[in-house]
Write a protein that holds these residues in place. Sequence first.
Motif, mmCIF file in Angstrom:
data_model
loop_
_atom_site.group_PDB
_atom_site.id
_atom_site.type_symbol
_atom_site.label_atom_id
_atom_site.label_comp_id
_atom_site.label_asym_id
_atom_site.label_seq_id
_atom_site.Cartn_x
_atom_site.Cartn_y
_atom_site.Cartn_z
ATOM 1 N N HIS A 284 32.459 31.179 35.544
ATOM 2 C CA HIS A 284 32.330 31.109 36.973
ATOM 3 C C HIS A 284 30.777 31.042 37.459
ATOM 4 O O HIS A 284 30.690 30.140 38.612
ATOM 5 N N THR A 285 29.860 31.085 36.674
ATOM 6 C CA THR A 285 28.421 31.002 37.129
ATOM 7 C C THR A 285 28.412 29.133 37.032
ATOM 8 O O THR A 285 27.644 28.623 37.766
ATOM 9 N N TRP A 286 28.758 28.611 35.974
ATOM 10 C CA TRP A 286 28.924 27.190 35.871
ATOM 11 C C TRP A 286 29.585 26.618 37.165
ATOM 12 O O TRP A 286 28.873 25.649 37.836
ATOM 13 N N ASN A 287 30.717 26.814 37.647
ATOM 14 C CA ASN A 287 31.313 26.660 38.706
ATOM 15 C C ASN A 287 30.381 26.969 40.063
ATOM 16 O O ASN A 287 30.519 25.848 40.925
ATOM 17 N N ARG A 288 29.834 27.833 40.221
ATOM 18 C CA ARG A 288 29.070 28.145 41.278
ATOM 19 C C ARG A 288 27.947 26.942 41.413
ATOM 20 O O ARG A 288 27.651 26.585 42.418
ATOM 21 N N LEU A 289 27.333 26.728 40.142
ATOM 22 C CA LEU A 289 26.095 25.751 40.268
ATOM 23 C C LEU A 289 26.486 24.421 40.849
ATOM 24 O O LEU A 289 26.068 23.701 41.352
ATOM 25 N N ARG A 290 28.061 24.231 40.348
ATOM 26 C CA ARG A 290 28.671 23.012 41.091
ATOM 27 C C ARG A 290 28.968 22.786 42.528
ATOM 28 O O ARG A 290 28.651 21.853 43.081
ATOM 29 N N ASP A 291 29.246 24.044 43.088
ATOM 30 C CA ASP A 291 29.744 24.191 44.437
ATOM 31 C C ASP A 291 28.803 24.805 45.316
ATOM 32 O O ASP A 291 28.927 24.552 46.593
ATOM 33 N N ASP A 292 27.666 25.593 45.067
ATOM 34 C CA ASP A 292 27.109 26.323 45.780
ATOM 35 C C ASP A 292 25.487 26.000 45.552
ATOM 36 O O ASP A 292 24.961 26.529 44.555
#
Length: 430
Positions: A284-292
């Motif tokens: 979840h945090t990994w994907n947040r770093l990509r998108d936000d």
Amino acid sequence: MTAMRRQLQGMVRKTLLRLMPAQTIDLSRLDKVPDSLGWPLKRDGFDPVPRLAETRGEHPVHHLTSLLGMNVWLVTGLEEGREVLMEPRAYSTDIRPYVGQRGAADGDIGGLGFTDPPDHTRLRKLITPEFTMHRLERIRPMVNRIVEQQLDEVAAKASGSEVVDLIPTFAFPVPFLVICELLGLPDHDREVFRHLGSARFDVTEGGYGSLGAISDSREFLKDATRRQRSDPGPGLIGQILREHGDEINDYDLAGLADGVFTGGMETSAGMLAMGTAVLLGDRHTWNRLRDDDSSVDPVVEELLRYLSVVQVAFPRFAKEDRTVGGRQVHKGDVVLVSVPGVNRDPVFGEAPDTFDPERPAHGHLAFGHGLHRCIGSELARMELRTAFPALVRRFPQMRLAEGDLGFRQSSLVYGVDRVPVVPGPESAAQ
């Protein structure tokens, strides 16, 4: 009778301290750190050993051991840790009287971390302007370039092998190359410099091994300083020589450069390596770093708190009797602030032993506190805030491969020996 006995004991103790020659306390004679002193450096994966939390629960200021005639105290509470680190008049960080000829006679130990005012004040003023946000903005393109260069290497390794180790391809070279360019070290010096890093933080061979590694590093940087005094280079060493050449000698400038090296390489490498492993376990945090983009700062601050790669602050030697957290610390005692201990204090909210980017982690002591707070903290943040999102966006499907990370033991700066990953396909945006 009890009060009188305590008074007499205190008088005897103070008399012995006055009579005891400083050089009779020689930490470099320790060929092995006893478990009574070294157990706070042990870890269970990313976490401190449970004994650290148990000790904090009993009392945030704990009598750790007596060693070579000195009482050693361990601080694991955030409030008490801040109090100790904020009191330069009550404590000294000058370790030279306690390391025998290895430090006192040969001048091997120094730099900001082991220097008290007024020398500390004078030296810090010389280097602080180079680490302001305004000055650091000038090197942001260099940091971006190095990060992308190392991601290219990860991609190249992945084309020939499914599993890539991020330590030699990414986590180590990013801060290493940034520090080399920042200091202005030429290419032919860098290979020598590369081998002087982790040995200085390894205490498995006791005080002599660690102090010897520090000595080698300082000698290398003194040679680099001497060469640049007549022909200053483009980096930090050359800049200080151009602006303050007559105000600083080779020994002091080498100490400042060594402090940049100490604070900026092994610590950032450990953060990049273990931080990536933590993020790969939290998609979840990994994907947040990509998108936000707005998620980067809180993620980095929580990783700094959670991992606390610097295991203990510079030792504080009490210059006077003090009461800390209700405990009586006497003149001559050593006070160690456990950084993982204070950063896992329950004051940080529910479940402080878990990684939670939603937690308000500001106020952690990962960079220390007070007079000796890490001067390169904003450089470290810049590297982490650049490297983690770039890695995620370049390899959004990266995952940890099977295999042990090789968590290090008995190291003042915690880290891992390998981070095996399957990078997966590169993002089409690249």
